[in-house]
Design a protein around this motif. Structure first.
Motif, PDB file in Angstrom:
ATOM      1  N   PHE A 365       0.835  -1.691   0.030  1.00  0.00           N
ATOM      2  CA  PHE A 365       0.184   0.032  -0.017  1.00  0.00           C
ATOM      3  C   PHE A 365       0.798   1.598   0.513  1.00  0.00           C
ATOM      4  CE2 PHE A 365      -3.054  -3.301   2.027  1.00  0.00           C
ATOM      5  CZ  PHE A 365      -4.024  -3.055   1.045  1.00  0.00           C
ATOM      6  N   LEU A 366       1.763   1.246   0.556  1.00  0.00           N
ATOM      7  CA  LEU A 366       2.873   2.622   0.683  1.00  0.00           C
ATOM      8  C   LEU A 366       3.596   2.475  -0.580  1.00  0.00           C
ATOM      9  CD1 LEU A 366       4.162   4.964   2.769  1.00  0.00           C
ATOM     10  CD2 LEU A 366       6.218   3.600   3.229  1.00  0.00           C
ATOM     11  N   MET A 371       3.305   5.598  -4.888  1.00  0.00           N
ATOM     12  CA  MET A 371       3.728   5.779  -6.794  1.00  0.00           C
ATOM     13  C   MET A 371       3.150   7.015  -7.512  1.00  0.00           C
ATOM     14  SD  MET A 371       4.684   2.520  -7.400  1.00  0.00           S
ATOM     15  CE  MET A 371       5.071   2.388  -9.199  1.00  0.00           C
ATOM     16  N   THR A 372       1.198   6.869  -6.896  1.00  0.00           N
ATOM     17  CA  THR A 372       0.245   7.572  -7.303  1.00  0.00           C
ATOM     18  C   THR A 372       0.398   9.005  -6.739  1.00  0.00           C
ATOM     19  OG1 THR A 372      -1.176   6.978  -5.101  1.00  0.00           O
ATOM     20  CG2 THR A 372      -1.405   5.315  -7.288  1.00  0.00           C
ATOM     21  N   TYR A 389     -12.430  10.397  -8.010  1.00  0.00           N
ATOM     22  CA  TYR A 389     -12.567   8.860  -7.303  1.00  0.00           C
ATOM     23  C   TYR A 389     -11.116   8.516  -6.752  1.00  0.00           C
ATOM     24  CZ  TYR A 389     -16.195   8.038  -5.033  1.00  0.00           C
ATOM     25  OH  TYR A 389     -17.700   8.477  -4.163  1.00  0.00           O
ATOM     26  N   PHE A 390      -9.995   9.029  -8.157  1.00  0.00           N
ATOM     27  CA  PHE A 390      -8.467   8.843  -8.202  1.00  0.00           C
ATOM     28  C   PHE A 390      -7.650   9.458  -7.092  1.00  0.00           C
ATOM     29  CE2 PHE A 390      -3.698   8.621  -9.145  1.00  0.00           C
ATOM     30  CZ  PHE A 390      -4.463   7.769 -10.147  1.00  0.00           C
ATOM     31  N   ILE A 391      -8.583  11.077  -6.553  1.00  0.00           N
ATOM     32  CA  ILE A 391      -7.602  11.454  -5.169  1.00  0.00           C
ATOM     33  C   ILE A 391      -7.894  10.516  -4.295  1.00  0.00           C
ATOM     34  CG2 ILE A 391      -7.462  13.511  -3.732  1.00  0.00           C
ATOM     35  CD1 ILE A 391      -6.281  13.529  -6.416  1.00  0.00           C
ATOM     36  N   VAL A 392      -9.622  10.532  -4.229  1.00  0.00           N
ATOM     37  CA  VAL A 392      -9.963   8.782  -2.736  1.00  0.00           C
ATOM     38  C   VAL A 392      -9.165   7.599  -2.486  1.00  0.00           C
ATOM     39  CG1 VAL A 392     -11.785   8.461  -1.698  1.00  0.00           C
ATOM     40  CG2 VAL A 392     -11.701   9.982  -3.503  1.00  0.00           C
ATOM     41  N   ALA A 393      -9.000   7.614  -4.339  1.00  0.00           N
ATOM     42  CA  ALA A 393      -8.351   5.485  -3.433  1.00  0.00           C
ATOM     43  C   ALA A 393      -6.733   6.194  -3.663  1.00  0.00           C
ATOM     44  CB  ALA A 393      -8.282   5.375  -5.132  1.00  0.00           C
ATOM     45  N   HIS A 394      -6.059   7.127  -3.760  1.00  0.00           N
ATOM     46  CA  HIS A 394      -4.554   7.658  -3.569  1.00  0.00           C
ATOM     47  C   HIS A 394      -4.279   7.559  -2.154  1.00  0.00           C
ATOM     48  CE1 HIS A 394      -1.114   9.777  -2.117  1.00  0.00           C
ATOM     49  NE2 HIS A 394      -1.828  10.930  -2.218  1.00  0.00           N
ATOM     50  N   PHE A 395      -6.057   8.399  -1.839  1.00  0.00           N
ATOM     51  CA  PHE A 395      -6.170   9.480  -0.434  1.00  0.00           C
ATOM     52  C   PHE A 395      -6.065   7.558   0.700  1.00  0.00           C
ATOM     53  CE2 PHE A 395      -7.424  10.279   3.868  1.00  0.00           C
ATOM     54  CZ  PHE A 395      -6.468  11.224   4.544  1.00  0.00           C
ATOM     55  N   HIS A 396      -6.958   6.830   0.555  1.00  0.00           N
ATOM     56  CA  HIS A 396      -7.059   5.664   1.144  1.00  0.00           C
ATOM     57  C   HIS A 396      -5.807   4.692   1.299  1.00  0.00           C
ATOM     58  CE1 HIS A 396     -11.055   7.606   0.986  1.00  0.00           C
ATOM     59  NE2 HIS A 396     -11.761   6.397   2.059  1.00  0.00           N
ATOM     60  N   PHE A 397      -4.653   4.963   0.496  1.00  0.00           N
ATOM     61  CA  PHE A 397      -4.564   3.606  -0.142  1.00  0.00           C
ATOM     62  C   PHE A 397      -3.018   3.990   1.235  1.00  0.00           C
ATOM     63  CE2 PHE A 397      -5.310   0.640  -3.662  1.00  0.00           C
ATOM     64  CZ  PHE A 397      -4.107   0.440  -3.422  1.00  0.00           C
ATOM     65  N   ALA A 402      -2.549   1.541   4.392  1.00  0.00           N
ATOM     66  CA  ALA A 402      -0.519   1.862   5.547  1.00  0.00           C
ATOM     67  C   ALA A 402      -1.016   2.027   6.744  1.00  0.00           C
ATOM     68  CB  ALA A 402       0.250   2.890   4.405  1.00  0.00           C
ATOM     69  N   THR A 403      -1.970   3.099   7.204  1.00  0.00           N
ATOM     70  CA  THR A 403      -1.657   3.177   8.897  1.00  0.00           C
ATOM     71  C   THR A 403      -2.611   1.713   9.091  1.00  0.00           C
ATOM     72  OG1 THR A 403      -2.526   5.285   8.527  1.00  0.00           O
ATOM     73  CG2 THR A 403      -3.290   4.791  10.421  1.00  0.00           C
TER      74      THR A 403
END
Length: 555
Positions: A365-366, A371-372, A389-397, A402-403
């Motif tokens: 995930f990190l 990379m995104t 939704y690309f931002i949503v997915a990036h933020f959640h990944f 990771a958290t």
């Protein structure tokens, strides 16, 4: 006795510990100044918040199962994703590892009997509870519909109960500041003899860097949220352009905190991973100083990257380019950690236990999310993906994934230290697979949705996006089931789990120099350290964890 050298002499589990001390009962917990009990209370509170935020997330995914209305109105949907963000970020991801595991472990790892300011430590917990209750009161009264970023001018004009939620987040900031202050002073003044800066556990290094961010950045967020609440309540023109205010100014204030806040969440996660990778590869950390100093590098550079959230806000092309380049520097420090963790695994005696499974998930995930993030730091690409939704997915990944992986790795690795019991390995691995796969199936479709142009935070969407939304909701269901399994077997293990013994992982971490669970004052005498942690090439290392006999079950 030098506990860092005489592992075989570490006392076995003793029922007279901080959980079963002479001071028992609810009152003794609520008035405790023991850092371990305060850490446990933070873990319980943040886990409850995580469960609440997870329910909100699942309701959002059910609503998006169909293109039109499914189970809620558009206004309810707006409030739901706002509350999901507020709860998950301010009540779980920011405090969970630093205030929970950090409170429990930092004094143990530096040979101290407690934190520098025990009363202040307890106060930070009650400030957290007060902020959470005020925010939840706002939710009960109707909630906010602004998104967790509270962007102006909408947040200053909405008819929803945004002020209690803002005040709750404002108060939560004080808890974060008090915790960070305590860790900084504790690390500077309470280290045991011989434990100089180049011998500190990597967990302590990352918590220290996190604390610096908490101290410097959180006041900016607090002042910004308070200004929004005041403008909303009294109609002042601080951010509202209709009254002469500047809404972009709020974005600068907000992201000056909120981008470093990304590292308030990720740096503690990295702290956990640095401990887990050594324990389960049975090797010294590769590049100790590089891993330690990269935490400070991330903390420092993080203060200069807030503008990459504002590429479409009207800032100049020059500013966009500068913030983009600075954002990529964070990737350099993160890569240092990733390469050193990977090098640590090389030729190691790896035990694929549940904490290590979450390490693998964290690494994926990190790296994937990072990379995104590099792509989003490129202005031309960010313009296309912004508010999709690309931002949503990036933020959640990069954030949630990771958290969450690190939180679960910490739970399974240090549960024997906290409770003196073992979690079930079989169910643990099953749940880990479900959580990692469910998370991927939830958010990889959202990368595709964002690339095709589906905007985030929309109640409805064109039918062409329906299959990917169905896949995302199905993944969320698998993820939720995996988390429920973890919750169930953790609660069962607290009562009926097998006794773990003093050091079931045969770890070289300093926190395992005490019985499990530790006694109220941690150490009978102040330990003296002659080398750093994570050193598995020194004499006195026991057999690998795989050869350790199963402990007897508790009566």
């Amino acid at each position: 006795m030098n506990p860092s050298l005489a592992r075989s002499e570490v006392p076995v589990w003793n029922p007279r510990n901080y959980l079963n001390s002479p001071e028992t009962g609810l009152k003794s917990w609520l008035l405790t100044q023991d850092h371990k009990r305060i850490g446990v209370m933070f873990l319980v509170a943040t886990t409850i918040a995580f469960a609440l935020g997870g329910v909100f997330a699942l309701l959002i995914r059910i609503e998006l199962l169909t293109p039109g209305p499914t189970i809620m109105s558009a206004q309810t949907y707006n409030r739901m994703f706002t509350l999901h963000g507020v709860v998950m970020i301010f009540l779980f991801m920011i405090p969970a590892i630093p205030s929970g595991f950090g409170n429990f472990l930092v004094p143990l790892m530096i040979g101290a009997k407690d934190v520098a300011f025990p009363k202040l430590n307890l106060l930070s917990f009650y400030v957290y509870v007060a902020g959470a209750l005020i925010a939840l009161f706002g939710m009960i009264q109707g909630g906010a519909d602004t998104g967790w970023t509270f962007y102006t001018p909408y947040s200053t004009t909405t008819i929803t109960k945004v002020v209690p939620v803002l005040l709750g987040a404002f108060i939560l900031g004080f808890s974060s500041i008090l915790t960070g202050l305590n860790f900084i002073v504790t690390t500077h003044t309470m280290r045991a003899p011989g434990l100089h800066w180049t011998r500190l556990p990597l967990f302590v290094w990352s918590i220290y860097a996190t604390s610096v961010i908490q101290i410097l950045a959180t006041p900016v967020l607090g002042m910004s949220l308070l200004l929004v609440a005041v403008e909303h309540a009294f109609g002042w023109g601080i951010f509202d352009p209709a009254r002469g205010g500047d809404p972009v100014l709020f974005q600068h204030f907000f992201w000056f905190y909120s981008h470093p806040a990304v590292y308030i969440m990720v740096l503690p996660a990295m702290a956990v991973i640095s401990e887990v990778v050594c324990a389960f590869s049975r090797k010294n950390i590769f590049g100790y100083k590089a891993v330690a100093y990269s935490s400070l590098g991330i903390a420092f550079v993080g203060f200069f990257t807030w503008g990459h959230h504002m590429f479409v806000s009207g800032q100049s092309a020059f500013n966009g380019g500068v913030f983009g380049v600075l954002s990529m520097f964070v990737g350099i420090f993160t890569a240092i950690k990733v390469f050193n963790w990977t090098a640590t695994l090389y030729r190691g005696s790896i035990l694929f236990a549940t904490p290590f499974a979450y390490f693998v998930g964290f690494l994926f995930f990190l790296v994937f999310g990072g990379m995104t993030g590099i792509a989003l730091a490129t202005v031309s690409l960010d313009v296309h993906w912004h508010d999709t939704y690309f931002i949503v997915a990036h933020f959640h990944f990069i954030m949630v994934g990771a958290t969450l992986m690190a939180f679960l790795a910490a739970l399974h690795y240090w549960f024997p230290k906290i409770a003196g019991k073992r979690l079930p390995e079989g169910w643990g691995l099953v749940a880990a697979v479900m959580i990692i796969l469910g998370f991927n199936f939830t958010f990889i479709p959202q990368f595709l949705l964002g690339n095709e142009g589906m905007p985030r935070r929309y109640f409805s969407y064109p039918e062409k996006f329906w299959p990917l939304n169905v896949a995302s909701t199905a993944g969320a269901s698998v993820l939720a089931l995996g988390l429920v399994i973890v919750l169930v077997y953790t609660l069962v293990a607290l009562k009926w789990g097998p006794i773990a013994g003093s050091n079931p992982w045969n770890s070289r971490g300093f926190e395992w120099d005490t019985p499990s669970p530790p006694p109220p004052e941690n150490y009978e005498t102040t330990p003296v350290y002659t080398h750093g942690p994570h050193q598995y090439d020194l004499p006195g290392v026991e057999t690998p964890p795989a050869a350790t006999p199963e402990p007897k079950h508790a009566s």
